[in-house]
Design an enzyme around this catalytic site. Structure first.
Site, PDB file in Angstrom:
ATOM      1  N   SER A 121       0.805  -1.225   0.000  1.00 50.09           N
ATOM      2  CA  SER A 121       0.000   0.000   0.000  1.00 50.09           C
ATOM      3  C   SER A 121       0.834   1.269   0.000  1.00 50.09           C
ATOM      4  CB  SER A 121      -0.879   0.054   1.247  1.00 50.09           C
ATOM      5  OG  SER A 121      -1.867  -0.917   1.190  1.00 50.09           O
ATOM      6  N   HIS A 180       7.501  -4.034   5.269  1.00 51.72           N
ATOM      7  CA  HIS A 180       7.803  -3.101   6.369  1.00 51.72           C
ATOM      8  C   HIS A 180       9.274  -3.163   6.778  1.00 51.72           C
ATOM      9  CE1 HIS A 180       3.585  -2.090   7.390  1.00 51.72           C
ATOM     10  NE2 HIS A 180       3.343  -3.287   6.881  1.00 51.72           N
ATOM     11  N   ARG A 246       2.476  -9.164  15.026  1.00 53.18           N
ATOM     12  CA  ARG A 246       2.421  -7.785  14.523  1.00 53.18           C
ATOM     13  C   ARG A 246       1.040  -7.149  14.598  1.00 53.18           C
ATOM     14  NH1 ARG A 246       3.046  -7.712   8.096  1.00 53.18           N
ATOM     15  NH2 ARG A 246       1.676  -5.915   8.348  1.00 53.18           N
ATOM     16  N   ASP A 329       3.710   3.588   8.226  1.00 50.31           N
ATOM     17  CA  ASP A 329       2.386   3.636   8.850  1.00 50.31           C
ATOM     18  C   ASP A 329       2.271   2.877  10.162  1.00 50.31           C
ATOM     19  OD1 ASP A 329       2.588   1.275   7.412  1.00 50.31           O
ATOM     20  OD2 ASP A 329       0.564   1.314   6.599  1.00 50.31           O
ATOM     21  N   ARG A 330       2.903   1.729  10.231  1.00 50.00           N
ATOM     22  CA  ARG A 330       2.739   0.912  11.431  1.00 50.00           C
ATOM     23  C   ARG A 330       3.854   1.157  12.460  1.00 50.00           C
ATOM     24  NH1 ARG A 330      -1.457  -2.639  10.964  1.00 50.00           N
ATOM     25  NH2 ARG A 330      -2.100  -3.321   8.879  1.00 50.00           N
TER      26      ARG A 330
HETATM   27  O1  LIG Z   1      -1.143  -4.506   6.498  1.00 51.68           O
HETATM   28  C1  LIG Z   1      -0.043  -4.063   6.115  1.00 51.68           C
HETATM   29  O2  LIG Z   1       0.687  -3.383   6.813  1.00 51.68           O
HETATM   30  C2  LIG Z   1       0.434  -4.381   4.718  1.00 51.68           C
HETATM   31  C3  LIG Z   1       0.994  -5.757   4.690  1.00 51.68           C
HETATM   32  O3  LIG Z   1       2.113  -5.843   5.506  1.00 51.68           O
HETATM   33  O4  LIG Z   1      -0.637  -4.266   3.812  1.00 51.68           O
HETATM   34  P1  LIG Z   1      -0.883  -2.924   2.980  1.00 51.68           P
HETATM   35  O5  LIG Z   1       0.402  -2.625   2.270  1.00 51.68           O
HETATM   36  O6  LIG Z   1      -1.982  -3.293   2.026  1.00 51.68           O
HETATM   37  O7  LIG Z   1      -1.263  -1.871   3.926  1.00 51.68           O
HETATM   38 MN   LIG Z   2      -2.798  -2.030  -0.042  1.00 49.34          MN
HETATM   39 MN   LIG Z   3      -2.195  -5.376   2.565  1.00 43.04          MN
END
Ligand SMILES: O=C(O)[C@@H](CO)OP(=O)(O)O
Ligand SMILES: [Mn+2]
Ligand SMILES: [Mn+2]
Length: 602
Positions: A121, A180, A246, A329-330
């Protein structure tokens, strides 16, 4: 208007008028998260799901098709390549390649190190919004580690000041998923940090099972423990200190659920967790074995303790901490907890005085964290900023778990508006505390209804949404739920397309990367791998597949079709396309537009 330092102020922001495409048509932009294209197959949940809206974008019924074909023949003097598909043996549908095509969404097309890297994403929405391909975090970290420059930077020198008397803590996602973080980068960092003076190292792991197969955490922990044992032989006191899955520990995003961060904080900083083990390997094995429902993504938090039951690595005053994920983001929530003296989101109990650096700076506007090992990509002059300078009014919406995707990532990793008078971003709260297969419809319809209202309001020129179901439910590996999620996503698209129809607007429906279209682990020949009992292993990760893009709507100029000279186009070609659909020529440094506009005779 908020600007980032270092931007080239002198380059003009005004865009030339397109000439053949008018302004002020409402453009509805739908990003279907995790919606790739793959051959029909029982493990292709998008194919299995009932998705009449998306199917209709891809194909037109034969009767309509013949009139379209005649029209095109008349306009272009030749037929375009069309593909005939028979459904139910009775109704003929035919491809409409002038309004539907595939674009690349993985690897180097989105700035990742290699074409073996699946899309995600962050890079997907960056490319969609920026119109340019930037070397992304994964690649920048590779370069900094390979050249050794990472150890010469301000961030490393800063944490290095703690090495004599304090412990170096490394917190992040332990896998080779490359979305990530990457374990090989952690391995290099461990080696490099010890060579540059770190004497006591504690690693706080987050198990994956989302970007990699469920169960692979055991192998990654083994690999890491071997590396740490080698460091111990060299006299470095290096151990894994804590861990957890996670999705349950630490890696929440967009402030959906601070309890996730708290669970991690308790284990990593306070050394407290419901489960205590003498080693991380025992922890992941036992936690998985004891509970048949346990999986890597949702493993409960644990701490590693010594013979006397004391945690081996809480974070204390004078220590250094690095969060080794490159993706933002995370990590933003943990970064806030580690860096902000005042934070009322959860009770931290203790706020240690530490030297903290991120692998990257995760938020350029918040300057968070203030210290980092590798400079993030400077994503400049995004389509959002151009459109704001040219008076285009934008509405963006998603539910919490994807809200930052259509705002922060879309706008080149910047939160906030370019021009608050022209933009409105709206977030629908996501479900919390349940895995996404429990409510696979998520908030798709609510997001679509917000978009519908924004389209009908007449207040916006671009209405942009992210519909998360195929991705979020796809990550659970639950096929049945994913199929239900894809159906809900299709219903959401219909709501938006109906509104576009009503206002005479234009739609662009696309995706950021694949996921739900391939939900099984396959062998090299593409056959699902079965164990001796015939069971398959679900594929929870994203894929390397291309994604569809469809354009249409009553406002689309009749002569506007996809160009045929860009077979390798990718997500980065979408921004120029959207700028065109708003009635402007795209900036020259953008990846080329996907569309051409032929003059329509009389
Ligand atoms: O959930 C997330 O953090 C990622 C997969 O690690 O998914 P996405 O890139 O679609 O946000
Ligand atoms: Mn995505
Ligand atoms: Mn995803």
């Amino acid at each position: 208007m908020a600007r980032r330092p270092g931007a080239e102020e002198e380059r003009p922001w005004g865009l030339a008028e397109h000439g053949r495409l008018g302004k002020r048509k409402v453009v509805g932009v739908v990003v279907l998260d995790g919606w790739g294209e793959a051959p029909p197959d029982p493990f292709n949940c998008i194919h299995v799901a009932d998705t009449p809206t998306l199917d209709a974008l891809k194909k037109v019924p034969a009767s309509l098709f013949s009139s379209l074909t005649l029209l095109h023949r008349f306009r272009f003097g030749s037929y375009m390549r069309m593909e005939i598909l028979c459904l139910c043996g009775c109704m003929a549908w035919q491809g409409a390649p002038e309004r539907w095509r595939l674009i690349k969404a993985h690897g180097t097309a989105v700035g990742l190190p290699t074409d073996d890297d699946m899309g995600n994403s962050e890079v997907g929405h960056n490319a969609l919004g920026a119109g340019q391909i930037y070397a992304q975090g994964a690649k920048l970290v590779d370069l900094a580690l390979d050249s050794g420059k990472i150890y010469e930077g301000e961030g490393f020198k800063y944490i290095q000041q703690s090495f004599d008397t304090g412990t170096l803590h490394l917190i992040g996602l332990l896998s080779d998923g490359g979305v990530h973080s990457r374990i090989d980068q952690l391995q290099l960092l461990l080696k490099g940090a010890s060579e540059h003076g770190a004497k006591r190292i504690r690693v706080h792991i987050l198990t994956d099972g989302r970007d990699v197969l469920d169960g692979s955490s055991v192998t990654f922990v083994e690999t890491l423990e071997n590396d740490l044992a080698k460091l111990q032989e060299k006299g470095v006191d290096a151990r894994i200190a804590s861990g957890g899955g996670r999705m349950y520990v630490t890696m929440d995003r967009y402030e959906n659920d601070w309890q996730v961060v708290k669970r991690g904080w308790d284990a990593q900083v306070l050394g407290e967790a419901p489960h205590k083990f003498p080693s991380a390997l025992e922890a992941v094995k036992k936690l998985r074995d004891d509970d048949p429902k346990a999986n890597d993504q949702y493993l409960p938090p644990f701490v590693v303790v010594d013979e006397s039951g004391k945690p081996v690595g809480p974070i204390v005053d004078g220590d250094a901490v690095v969060t080794f994920n490159f993706r933002a983001d995370r990590m933003v929530m943990l970064a806030k907890a580690l860096e902000y003296e005042d934070l009322d989101k959860f009770d931290r109990v203790r706020f240690p005085r530490i030297r903290y650096a991120g692998m990257l700076q995760y938020d350029g506007e918040l300057k968070l964290p203030s210290h980092y090992l590798v400079a993030p990509p400077e994503i400049e002059r995004t389509s959002g900023e151009y459109l704001a300078h040219n008076g285009v009014r934008t509405y963006a919406c998603s539910e919490t778990v994807k809200f930052g995707h259509v705002t922060f990532f879309w706008n080149g990793n910047r939160s906030g508006y370019f021009n608050p008078n022209l933009e409105r971003y709206e977030e629908i709260p996501s479900d919390t505390g349940i895995p996404f297969n429990v409510q696979p419809r998520m908030k798709a319809v609510e997001v679509a209804e917000k978009a519908r209202d924004a389209i009908l309001s007449g207040k916006f020129d671009q209405v942009r949404v992210n519909i998360p179901n195929a991705d979020m439910v796809g990550h659970t590996g639950d096929l049945e739920a994913t199929i239900a999620g894809c159906k809900a996503a299709d219903e959401a698209v219909k709501i938006i397309l109906d509104a576009i129809e009503q206002v005479g607007g234009i739609f662009v429906v696309t995706a950021d990367h694949g996921n739900a279209e391939d939900m099984v682990k396959r062998d090299k020949s593409g056959k699902p791998i079965r164990d001796k009992d015939g069971n398959v292993q679900p594929l929870t990760s994203h894929t390397l597949n291309p994604v569809p893009i469809a354009i249409g709507g009553p406002g689309l100029a009749p002569g506007a079709t996809f160009r045929e000279d860009l077979p390798d186009a990718g997500l980065a070609n979408v921004a120029a396309t959207l700028i065109n659909l708003h009635g402007f020529e795209a900036p020259r440094h953008y990846e080329p537009t996907l569309i051409q506009v032929s003059p329509v005779p009389f």
